[in-house]
Design a protein around this motif. Sequence first.
Motif, PDB file in Angstrom:
ATOM      1  N   THR A 121       0.838  -1.192   0.000  1.00 35.32           N
ATOM      2  CA  THR A 121       0.000   0.000   0.000  1.00 35.32           C
ATOM      3  C   THR A 121       0.878   1.248   0.000  1.00 35.32           C
ATOM      4  N   TYR A 122       0.541   2.174  -0.882  1.00 43.86           N
ATOM      5  CA  TYR A 122       1.223   3.468  -0.944  1.00 43.86           C
ATOM      6  C   TYR A 122       0.263   4.532  -0.419  1.00 43.86           C
ATOM      7  N   LYS A 123       0.752   5.404   0.444  1.00 48.58           N
ATOM      8  CA  LYS A 123      -0.024   6.567   0.880  1.00 48.58           C
ATOM      9  C   LYS A 123       0.759   7.803   0.466  1.00 48.58           C
ATOM     10  N   PHE A 124       0.076   8.714  -0.211  1.00 50.15           N
ATOM     11  CA  PHE A 124       0.695   9.950  -0.668  1.00 50.15           C
ATOM     12  C   PHE A 124       0.012  11.126  -0.006  1.00 50.15           C
ATOM     13  N   LEU A 125       0.791  12.100   0.383  1.00 49.85           N
ATOM     14  CA  LEU A 125       0.271  13.386   0.808  1.00 49.85           C
ATOM     15  C   LEU A 125       0.688  14.374  -0.267  1.00 49.85           C
ATOM     16  N   PHE A 126      -0.309  14.923  -0.958  1.00 50.67           N
ATOM     17  CA  PHE A 126      -0.061  15.853  -2.049  1.00 50.67           C
ATOM     18  C   PHE A 126      -0.436  17.266  -1.621  1.00 50.67           C
ATOM     19  N   GLY A 127       0.392  18.216  -1.997  1.00 50.34           N
ATOM     20  CA  GLY A 127       0.079  19.626  -1.799  1.00 50.34           C
ATOM     21  C   GLY A 127      -0.627  20.163  -3.023  1.00 50.34           C
ATOM     22  N   LEU A 128      -1.634  20.995  -2.795  1.00 56.44           N
ATOM     23  CA  LEU A 128      -2.391  21.610  -3.881  1.00 56.44           C
ATOM     24  C   LEU A 128      -1.900  23.041  -4.126  1.00 56.44           C
ATOM     25  N   HIS A 129      -2.404  23.648  -5.164  1.00 54.76           N
ATOM     26  CA  HIS A 129      -2.001  25.012  -5.549  1.00 54.76           C
ATOM     27  C   HIS A 129      -2.286  26.045  -4.468  1.00 54.76           C
ATOM     28  N   ASP A 130      -3.245  25.782  -3.595  1.00 53.07           N
ATOM     29  CA  ASP A 130      -3.632  26.746  -2.560  1.00 53.07           C
ATOM     30  C   ASP A 130      -3.030  26.408  -1.195  1.00 53.07           C
ATOM     31  N   ASP A 131      -2.004  25.593  -1.192  1.00 54.50           N
ATOM     32  CA  ASP A 131      -1.273  25.194   0.016  1.00 54.50           C
ATOM     33  C   ASP A 131      -2.047  24.259   0.947  1.00 54.50           C
ATOM     34  N   HIS A 132      -3.160  23.731   0.500  1.00 56.43           N
ATOM     35  CA  HIS A 132      -3.840  22.672   1.241  1.00 56.43           C
ATOM     36  C   HIS A 132      -3.219  21.338   0.843  1.00 56.43           C
ATOM     37  N   ALA A 133      -3.450  20.326   1.661  1.00 57.65           N
ATOM     38  CA  ALA A 133      -2.898  18.997   1.386  1.00 57.65           C
ATOM     39  C   ALA A 133      -4.014  17.960   1.380  1.00 57.65           C
ATOM     40  N   ILE A 134      -3.836  16.947   0.549  1.00 57.18           N
ATOM     41  CA  ILE A 134      -4.796  15.844   0.454  1.00 57.18           C
ATOM     42  C   ILE A 134      -4.042  14.525   0.440  1.00 57.18           C
ATOM     43  N   GLU A 135      -4.762  13.460   0.770  1.00 58.83           N
ATOM     44  CA  GLU A 135      -4.179  12.126   0.780  1.00 58.83           C
ATOM     45  C   GLU A 135      -4.756  11.302  -0.364  1.00 58.83           C
ATOM     46  N   THR A 136      -3.891  10.534  -1.015  1.00 58.74           N
ATOM     47  CA  THR A 136      -4.286   9.579  -2.046  1.00 58.74           C
ATOM     48  C   THR A 136      -3.606   8.259  -1.711  1.00 58.74           C
ATOM     49  N   VAL A 137      -4.321   7.152  -1.901  1.00 58.36           N
ATOM     50  CA  VAL A 137      -3.797   5.850  -1.497  1.00 58.36           C
ATOM     51  C   VAL A 137      -3.919   4.862  -2.650  1.00 58.36           C
ATOM     52  N   ILE A 138      -2.852   4.087  -2.879  1.00 56.41           N
ATOM     53  CA  ILE A 138      -2.882   2.961  -3.814  1.00 56.41           C
ATOM     54  C   ILE A 138      -2.844   1.699  -2.970  1.00 56.41           C
ATOM     55  N   MET A 139      -3.862   0.867  -3.098  1.00 52.97           N
ATOM     56  CA  MET A 139      -3.918  -0.405  -2.371  1.00 52.97           C
ATOM     57  C   MET A 139      -3.797  -1.537  -3.370  1.00 52.97           C
ATOM     58  N   LYS A 140      -2.763  -2.351  -3.203  1.00 55.72           N
ATOM     59  CA  LYS A 140      -2.525  -3.481  -4.103  1.00 55.72           C
ATOM     60  C   LYS A 140      -3.160  -4.734  -3.509  1.00 55.72           C
ATOM     61  N   HIS A 141      -3.950  -5.392  -4.329  1.00 55.66           N
ATOM     62  CA  HIS A 141      -4.626  -6.624  -3.934  1.00 55.66           C
ATOM     63  C   HIS A 141      -4.317  -7.710  -4.964  1.00 55.66           C
ATOM     64  N   SER A 142      -4.594  -8.926  -4.635  1.00 56.41           N
ATOM     65  CA  SER A 142      -4.379 -10.018  -5.592  1.00 56.41           C
ATOM     66  C   SER A 142      -5.296  -9.871  -6.816  1.00 56.41           C
ATOM     67  N   TYR A 143      -6.417  -9.191  -6.672  1.00 55.87           N
ATOM     68  CA  TYR A 143      -7.376  -9.029  -7.748  1.00 55.87           C
ATOM     69  C   TYR A 143      -7.245  -7.687  -8.477  1.00 55.87           C
ATOM     70  N   GLY A 144      -6.264  -6.864  -8.085  1.00 62.37           N
ATOM     71  CA  GLY A 144      -6.065  -5.594  -8.783  1.00 62.37           C
ATOM     72  C   GLY A 144      -5.663  -4.475  -7.844  1.00 62.37           C
ATOM     73  N   ASN A 145      -5.588  -3.287  -8.394  1.00 58.67           N
ATOM     74  CA  ASN A 145      -5.149  -2.114  -7.643  1.00 58.67           C
ATOM     75  C   ASN A 145      -6.301  -1.138  -7.450  1.00 58.67           C
ATOM     76  N   SER A 146      -6.569  -0.821  -6.200  1.00 58.02           N
ATOM     77  CA  SER A 146      -7.598   0.161  -5.868  1.00 58.02           C
ATOM     78  C   SER A 146      -6.918   1.484  -5.548  1.00 58.02           C
ATOM     79  N   ILE A 147      -7.491   2.549  -6.029  1.00 59.75           N
ATOM     80  CA  ILE A 147      -6.994   3.883  -5.753  1.00 59.75           C
ATOM     81  C   ILE A 147      -8.049   4.593  -4.911  1.00 59.75           C
ATOM     82  N   CYS A 148      -7.636   5.096  -3.759  1.00 54.93           N
ATOM     83  CA  CYS A 148      -8.517   5.895  -2.910  1.00 54.93           C
ATOM     84  C   CYS A 148      -8.197   7.356  -3.165  1.00 54.93           C
ATOM     85  N   VAL A 149      -9.171   8.086  -3.657  1.00 51.94           N
ATOM     86  CA  VAL A 149      -8.994   9.515  -3.915  1.00 51.94           C
ATOM     87  C   VAL A 149      -9.929  10.294  -3.003  1.00 51.94           C
ATOM     88  N   THR A 150      -9.481  11.465  -2.632  1.00 53.98           N
ATOM     89  CA  THR A 150     -10.311  12.308  -1.796  1.00 53.98           C
ATOM     90  C   THR A 150     -11.057  13.313  -2.658  1.00 53.98           C
TER      91      THR A 150
END
Length: 176
Positions: free
Chosen positions: A77-106
């Motif tokens: 599993t990858y967890k990313f903290l991304f900064g936006l143009h307005d200096d706010h931050a969001i989290e995005t997650v890649i979860m690897k499973h045997s059946y594929g990759n799920s992406i959690c977006v905020t």
Amino acid sequence: MKPFIYDLTFEQLQEWLKEQGEPIFRAGQIFDWLYVKRVDDFQEMSNLSKSLRQKLEDSFQFVTLKEITHMKSQDGTYKFLFGLHDDHAIETVIMKHSYGNSICVTTQVGCRVGCTFCASTLGGLKRNLTAGEIVAQVVAAQKILDESEERVSSIVIMGTGNRLKIMMLRWHFCAS
């Protein structure tokens, strides 16, 4: 601030091209550059005329997701903290499973719900993301998966709102 290119639906891009006096078939080429080749510079769109590339650059911008930090767990599993143009931050997650990759977006910066297990709620709700900011998270995750020749299999939406429909309209680039 110029609108984000990822905020446009295919039909909106066709309409914009028509207004610019450009053939609407170019929308397919632009979407190919955005969602298949995943470029982040209009000048890389080499099968478009220089004048059209300049019109795109003058009218739109790419969503800038600046990686602040990332963590990778033992299960892949990858967890990313991304900064936006307005200096706010969001989290995005890649979860690897045997059946594929799920992406959690905020869909929001922060949250007003107040769940005790979630750090997103600590500062309250700051704002909703644009559709383009949501799509940019998926594109960023897919670029990471491109390195291992994998693809996004499913998308999990974190937050509330009605952006799912917009996002799914654009998500054709991961279809095999």
